[in-house]
Enzyme design. Structure first.
Site, PDB file in Angstrom:
ATOM      1  N   HIS A  57       0.825  -1.210   0.000  1.00 22.75           N
ATOM      2  CA  HIS A  57       0.000   0.000   0.000  1.00 22.75           C
ATOM      3  C   HIS A  57       0.857   1.258   0.000  1.00 22.75           C
ATOM      4  O   HIS A  57       0.778   2.088   0.903  1.00 22.75           O
ATOM      5  CB  HIS A  57      -0.973  -0.012   1.178  1.00 22.75           C
ATOM      6  CG  HIS A  57      -2.017  -1.077   1.038  1.00 22.75           C
ATOM      7  ND1 HIS A  57      -2.869  -1.155  -0.039  1.00 22.75           N
ATOM      8  CD2 HIS A  57      -2.316  -2.137   1.822  1.00 22.75           C
ATOM      9  CE1 HIS A  57      -3.661  -2.206   0.094  1.00 22.75           C
ATOM     10  NE2 HIS A  57      -3.342  -2.821   1.202  1.00 22.75           N
ATOM     11  N   PHE A  59       0.693   3.922  -1.538  1.00 29.07           N
ATOM     12  CA  PHE A  59      -0.035   5.183  -1.438  1.00 29.07           C
ATOM     13  C   PHE A  59      -0.728   5.301  -0.088  1.00 29.07           C
ATOM     14  O   PHE A  59      -0.522   6.269   0.650  1.00 29.07           O
ATOM     15  CB  PHE A  59      -1.051   5.288  -2.586  1.00 29.07           C
ATOM     16  CG  PHE A  59      -2.029   6.406  -2.401  1.00 29.07           C
ATOM     17  CD1 PHE A  59      -1.598   7.728  -2.391  1.00 29.07           C
ATOM     18  CD2 PHE A  59      -3.381   6.156  -2.213  1.00 29.07           C
ATOM     19  CE1 PHE A  59      -2.497   8.778  -2.215  1.00 29.07           C
ATOM     20  CE2 PHE A  59      -4.289   7.192  -2.033  1.00 29.07           C
ATOM     21  CZ  PHE A  59      -3.833   8.502  -2.037  1.00 29.07           C
ATOM     22  N   LEU A 191     -15.072   7.021  -8.216  1.00 26.92           N
ATOM     23  CA  LEU A 191     -13.679   7.003  -8.666  1.00 26.92           C
ATOM     24  C   LEU A 191     -13.591   6.023  -9.835  1.00 26.92           C
ATOM     25  O   LEU A 191     -13.961   4.853  -9.704  1.00 26.92           O
ATOM     26  CB  LEU A 191     -12.780   6.544  -7.519  1.00 26.92           C
ATOM     27  CG  LEU A 191     -11.348   6.152  -7.888  1.00 26.92           C
ATOM     28  CD1 LEU A 191     -10.580   7.332  -8.471  1.00 26.92           C
ATOM     29  CD2 LEU A 191     -10.618   5.605  -6.657  1.00 26.92           C
ATOM     30  N   CYS A 192     -13.125   6.503 -10.950  1.00 22.23           N
ATOM     31  CA  CYS A 192     -13.081   5.641 -12.140  1.00 22.23           C
ATOM     32  C   CYS A 192     -11.945   6.057 -13.061  1.00 22.23           C
ATOM     33  O   CYS A 192     -11.777   7.235 -13.370  1.00 22.23           O
ATOM     34  CB  CYS A 192     -14.415   5.745 -12.891  1.00 22.23           C
ATOM     35  SG  CYS A 192     -14.529   4.591 -14.261  1.00 22.23           S
ATOM     36  N   SER A 199      -3.683   0.630 -13.486  1.00 21.86           N
ATOM     37  CA  SER A 199      -2.404   0.226 -12.869  1.00 21.86           C
ATOM     38  C   SER A 199      -1.276   1.189 -13.194  1.00 21.86           C
ATOM     39  O   SER A 199      -0.117   0.798 -13.275  1.00 21.86           O
ATOM     40  CB  SER A 199      -2.005  -1.196 -13.308  1.00 21.86           C
ATOM     41  OG  SER A 199      -3.012  -2.090 -12.929  1.00 21.86           O
ATOM     42  N   VAL A 545     -24.834   5.730  -2.111  1.00 22.19           N
ATOM     43  CA  VAL A 545     -25.398   5.270  -3.387  1.00 22.19           C
ATOM     44  C   VAL A 545     -24.304   4.713  -4.291  1.00 22.19           C
ATOM     45  O   VAL A 545     -23.154   5.030  -4.124  1.00 22.19           O
ATOM     46  CB  VAL A 545     -26.140   6.402  -4.101  1.00 22.19           C
ATOM     47  CG1 VAL A 545     -27.326   6.840  -3.271  1.00 22.19           C
ATOM     48  CG2 VAL A 545     -25.232   7.576  -4.414  1.00 22.19           C
TER      49      VAL A 545
HETATM   50  S1  MYA Z   1     -15.000   2.915  -4.956  1.00 26.38           S
HETATM   51  C1  MYA Z   1     -15.197   2.572  -6.682  1.00 26.38           C
HETATM   52  C2  MYA Z   1     -13.919   2.456  -7.324  1.00 26.38           C
HETATM   53  N1  MYA Z   1     -14.085   2.325  -8.753  1.00 26.38           N
HETATM   54  C3  MYA Z   1     -14.048   1.170  -9.397  1.00 26.38           C
HETATM   55  O1  MYA Z   1     -13.880   0.107  -8.835  1.00 26.38           O
HETATM   56  C4  MYA Z   1     -14.268   1.275 -10.888  1.00 26.38           C
HETATM   57  C5  MYA Z   1     -13.413   0.349 -11.660  1.00 26.38           C
HETATM   58  N2  MYA Z   1     -12.016   0.512 -11.300  1.00 26.38           N
HETATM   59  C6  MYA Z   1     -11.257   1.593 -11.625  1.00 26.38           C
HETATM   60  O2  MYA Z   1     -11.713   2.529 -12.245  1.00 26.38           O
HETATM   61  C7  MYA Z   1      -9.827   1.570 -11.152  1.00 26.38           C
HETATM   62  O3  MYA Z   1      -9.449   0.239 -10.882  1.00 26.38           O
HETATM   63  C8  MYA Z   1      -9.603   2.445  -9.895  1.00 26.38           C
HETATM   64  C9  MYA Z   1      -8.161   2.259  -9.409  1.00 26.38           C
HETATM   65  C10 MYA Z   1      -9.813   3.900 -10.259  1.00 26.38           C
HETATM   66  C11 MYA Z   1     -10.520   2.042  -8.756  1.00 26.38           C
HETATM   67  N3  MYA Z   1     -10.427   3.242  -3.553  1.00 26.38           N
HETATM   68  O4  MYA Z   1      -4.249   4.022 -10.355  1.00 26.38           O
HETATM   69  P1  MYA Z   1      -3.861   2.748  -9.712  1.00 26.38           P
HETATM   70  C12 MYA Z   1      -5.570   2.168  -4.684  1.00 26.38           C
HETATM   71  C13 MYA Z   1      -9.296   3.713  -3.002  1.00 26.38           C
HETATM   72  O5  MYA Z   1      -2.619   2.108 -10.255  1.00 26.38           O
HETATM   73  P2  MYA Z   1      -6.158   1.525 -10.864  1.00 26.38           P
HETATM   74  C14 MYA Z   1     -15.103   4.627  -4.885  1.00 26.38           C
HETATM   75  O6  MYA Z   1     -15.481   5.301  -5.793  1.00 26.38           O
HETATM   76  C15 MYA Z   1      -4.757   0.894  -4.604  1.00 26.38           C
HETATM   77  O7  MYA Z   1      -4.941   0.275  -3.339  1.00 26.38           O
HETATM   78  N4  MYA Z   1      -8.065   3.336  -3.403  1.00 26.38           N
HETATM   79  O8  MYA Z   1      -5.054   1.702  -9.711  1.00 26.38           O
HETATM   80  C16 MYA Z   1     -14.638   5.250  -3.593  1.00 26.38           C
HETATM   81  C17 MYA Z   1      -3.385   1.424  -4.839  1.00 26.38           C
HETATM   82  O9  MYA Z   1      -2.880   2.077  -3.687  1.00 26.38           O
HETATM   83  P3  MYA Z   1      -1.865   1.289  -2.702  1.00 26.38           P
HETATM   84  C18 MYA Z   1      -7.986   2.457  -4.411  1.00 26.38           C
HETATM   85  O10 MYA Z   1      -6.702   0.160 -10.723  1.00 26.38           O
HETATM   86  C19 MYA Z   1     -13.249   5.789  -3.836  1.00 26.38           C
HETATM   87  C20 MYA Z   1      -3.604   2.505  -5.878  1.00 26.38           C
HETATM   88  O11 MYA Z   1      -4.975   2.919  -5.737  1.00 26.38           O
HETATM   89  C21 MYA Z   1      -9.116   1.940  -5.027  1.00 26.38           C
HETATM   90  O12 MYA Z   1      -5.667   1.936 -12.181  1.00 26.38           O
HETATM   91  C22 MYA Z   1     -12.600   6.281  -2.575  1.00 26.38           C
HETATM   92  C23 MYA Z   1      -3.420   1.962  -7.278  1.00 26.38           C
HETATM   93  O13 MYA Z   1      -3.680   3.008  -8.162  1.00 26.38           O
HETATM   94  C24 MYA Z   1     -10.361   2.360  -4.552  1.00 26.38           C
HETATM   95  N5  MYA Z   1     -11.512   1.900  -5.067  1.00 26.38           N
HETATM   96  O14 MYA Z   1      -7.310   2.551 -10.444  1.00 26.38           O
HETATM   97  C25 MYA Z   1     -11.250   6.898  -2.855  1.00 26.38           C
HETATM   98  N6  MYA Z   1      -8.734   1.116  -6.004  1.00 26.38           N
HETATM   99  O15 MYA Z   1      -0.643   0.997  -3.503  1.00 26.38           O
HETATM  100  C26 MYA Z   1     -10.552   7.363  -1.584  1.00 26.38           C
HETATM  101  C27 MYA Z   1      -7.404   1.103  -5.988  1.00 26.38           C
HETATM  102  O16 MYA Z   1      -1.619   2.191  -1.547  1.00 26.38           O
HETATM  103  C28 MYA Z   1     -11.082   8.700  -1.140  1.00 26.38           C
HETATM  104  N7  MYA Z   1      -6.953   1.899  -5.028  1.00 26.38           N
HETATM  105  O17 MYA Z   1      -2.577   0.027  -2.288  1.00 26.38           O
HETATM  106  C29 MYA Z   1     -10.298   9.200   0.052  1.00 26.38           C
HETATM  107  C30 MYA Z   1     -10.827  10.531   0.565  1.00 26.38           C
HETATM  108  C31 MYA Z   1     -10.419  11.682  -0.342  1.00 26.38           C
HETATM  109  C32 MYA Z   1     -11.065  13.011   0.040  1.00 26.38           C
HETATM  110  C33 MYA Z   1     -10.595  13.551   1.362  1.00 26.38           C
HETATM  111  C34 MYA Z   1     -11.246  14.893   1.680  1.00 26.38           C
HETATM  112  C35 MYA Z   1     -10.875  15.388   3.011  1.00 26.38           C
END
Ligand code: MYA
Length: 545
Positions: A57, A59, A191-192, A199, A545
């Site tokens: 992890h 990040f 998040l998408c 990756s 939602v």
């Molecule tokens: S959850 C819905 C998430 N969307 C999907 O599942 C749709 C299909 N998938 C994708 O579009 C991609 O696979 C996503 C990852 C975009 C999910 N939440 O860029 P990467 C971490 C948090 O190489 P990709 C929703 O919408 C992963 O552990 N982190 O990965 C709520 C790794 O980090 P680490 C996630 O697959 C979202 C890193 O990202 C998620 O190309 C809440 C890899 O990045 C995930 N769902 O893209 C977000 N998936 O190495 C957090 C992967 O550390 C919000 N990762 O393990 C936090 C609060 C922010 C606001 C704060 C305000 C104060």
């Protein structure tokens, strides 16, 4: 909310053939302008492989979230203190050449459609890629234009040369109560990243950018839900499914006939009355907003964690997604939410709602392209309370015009970044919560009355969902759903949903799982305080939602 979940009406195997997105034609060829994206993105400092090693992890271990090794005795509260705006990075995070940040204007039909198209082809799928969430444009408009929404929290990434939207993340403002503390926070969702850009560590950049924008707006906490395990879930709930159209669910492979039962008996098992039963049940109208707000605030106060909705939010959540009447044709165009109340002697005693979230069926072998799913949303009742459990009503409710602590702080000139712990509920709205008893302390008699009432209310919701042509009603094990799920033939699915807080430390909160053998070890609350799981419900009162 965005779970990775596999919808199964029955726990038994489906014999379903998995179809890939490619096979379904959802993402068959690189759209114009995307051809060189993978190459371009390779220029990002990608440490995906390294990050994956040993669940490092890379990040998340740098972020203000609870870490697995944290001392569970640490007091609840923020992990990082609020930051004044001059200490928040002023410019957006850098992106590779040919990518640019955009703030998506969801009131612009073309931009709304772009987000819809991105999600329809690339958003959450179940584990074997047989279904993918298909949020309608109306849904996204309704969900993301929440009262007080900040447009800058609707964050997109475009390819500069083609203007194609290839990534998105969104937040909406949300007053969240965790235990006794209220936080003005953001609910992060949608998040998408386009499938061809996965990756490449783009997700962390999106998360950091939306965090920056929230911090600039004086918000330092967030709640989000994810199907998978990240550092560190503070609650975990399970999906349950109630079959309405058994025939279609069998044909799509969503469910299967249990061993030892014949097909006709399986289908007959899910039959429902043709009409609702509760006297006084009717659709909610604008005139009900204050009564529904009162009922809901009091009901939600019983949980360990729940949103604190103002009347303005109640009106938005339960009325603004009703779609448009279609001149006598049954149903409404673009309807997202269905909300009903029970009126008894001029008093609103119950409310219940569900929302529409279809999934694309990715298996090309079935004639069905869409699964029409209704998801149980918020509900409340006071019909179950009597005597000591009723709680003392406020002696003289404060006038509804008084300022909320937040509004009073605005008037007093308290800077934005110091207001995040101040409630936006007016004193009258806050008074609705007075005297509510925690779900843990309710008597068995109250639980029994609640079970009877909710079972009747939810049976009527099933009838209404069926009348509106839904194939299945889904719910999580949150709130009091455990009280009626089994009796109303909701069955456990394969999907679990984890709840996370950003920059807030708290004890884990029971999400209503743990009683079944296949749930052992999944409930962070049970891990913290081992013992028999509660058979009566959950402390988690959040439905995203
Ligand atoms: S959850 C819905 C998430 N969307 C999907 O599942 C749709 C299909 N998938 C994708 O579009 C991609 O696979 C996503 C990852 C975009 C999910 N939440 O860029 P990467 C971490 C948090 O190489 P990709 C929703 O919408 C992963 O552990 N982190 O990965 C709520 C790794 O980090 P680490 C996630 O697959 C979202 C890193 O990202 C998620 O190309 C809440 C890899 O990045 C995930 N769902 O893209 C977000 N998936 O190495 C957090 C992967 O550390 C919000 N990762 O393990 C936090 C609060 C922010 C606001 C704060 C305000 C104060």
């Amino acid at each position: 909310m965005a779970p990775t979940r596999k919808e199964r009406a029955e726990a038994s195997a489906t014999g379903h053939t998995t179809g890939s997105a490619e096979a379904a034609g959802a993402d068959a060829a690189p759209p114009a302008g995307l051809r060189n994206l993978a190459k371009l993105m390779a220029m990002l400092p990608s440490d995906a492989a390294a990050a994956k090693r040993g669940g490092e992890h890379k990040f998340w271990k740098t972020q203000p979230v609870m870490q697995p090794e944290d001392n569970p005795q640490l007091a609840p509260g923020p992990i990082h203190a609020n930051t004044p705006p001059e200490k928040v990075r002023a410019e957006p995070l850098p992106l590779p050449a040919d990518f640019a940040w955009v703030t998506v204007d969801l009131d612009d039909a073309a931009q709304l459609q772009e987000v819809h198209d991105l999600l329809t082809a690339n958003y959450v799928e179940d584990d074997d890629a047989t279904m993918r969430f298909k949020y309608s444009a109306e849904f996204l408009h309704w969900a993301l234009r929440h009262p007080g929404f900040d447009k800058s929290w609707h964050v997109g990434v475009r390819v500069v040369s083609t203007q194609k939207l290839v990534a998105f993340i969104a937040g909406i403002p949300h007053e969240l109560r965790v235990g006794e503390l209220s936080l003005h926070s953001t609910e992060i969702n949608f998040l998408c990243v386009h499938k061809r850009l996965r990756s490449k560590r783009l997700a962390p950049v999106l998360i950091k950018e939306v965090t920056r924008r929230c911090n600039l707006a004086g918000v330092f906490q967030a709640i989000y839900t994810v199907g998978s395990v990240l550092p560190t879930p503070m609650s975990c709930a399970r999906y349950y499914h109630r079959t309405l159209n058994a025939q279609k669910l069998l044909e799509t492979g969503f469910s299967s006939v249990p061993l030892g039962m014949d097909r006709d008996a399986h289908i007959a098992r899910f039959e429902l009355p043709s009409a609702t039963q509760l006297p006084g049940l009717r659709e909610m109208t604008a005139d009900d907003v204050a009564a529904v707000g009162h009922l809901l605030r009091r009901y939600l106060r019983r949980f360990d964690m729940a949103p604190q909705f103002t009347d303005e939010e109640v009106a938005h959540l339960f009325l603004s997604g009703r779609g448009q009447d279609t001149n006598g044709v049954p149903g409404r165009r673009g309807q997202v939410t269905w909300t009903y109340v029970v009126e008894c002697d001029g008093r609103i005693t119950d409310m219940a709602s569900f929302y529409s979230l279809p999934s694309t069926v990715l298996d090309g072998s079935t004639e069905h392209s869409t699964l029409e799913a209704a998801y149980l949303f918020y509900y409340a009742t006071d019909a179950a309370w009597a005597g000591a459990d009723a709680g003392a009503p406020p002696v003289a409710p404060p006038p509804r015009t008084d300022l909320s602590p937040y509004a009073a702080a605005v008037n007093a000139g308290v800077p934005l970044w110091q207001r995040s712990a101040l409630s936006r509920l007016t004193p009258a709205e806050a008074a609705d919560e007075a005297g509510a008893t925690s779900w843990r302390e309710e008597s068995l008699q109250t639980k029994a009355r609640l079970k009877t009432r909710l079972t009747a209310l939810m049976q009527d919701m099933l009838v209404l969902a069926k009348q509106s042509k839904f194939d299945v009603v889904n719910c999580l094990t949150v709130m009091d759903n455990a009280l009626f799920a089994a009796d109303l033939k909701f069955g456990p699915g394969d999907g679990f949903l984890r709840f996370y807080l950003f920059n807030w430390r708290t004890e884990p909160i029971p999400g209503g799982i743990g009683a079944r053998a296949d749930e052992q070890g999944l409930d962070p609350a049970a891990e913290m305080s081992p013992g028999p799981p509660s058979v009566y419900g959950a402390g988690n009162g959040i439905v995203m939602v």
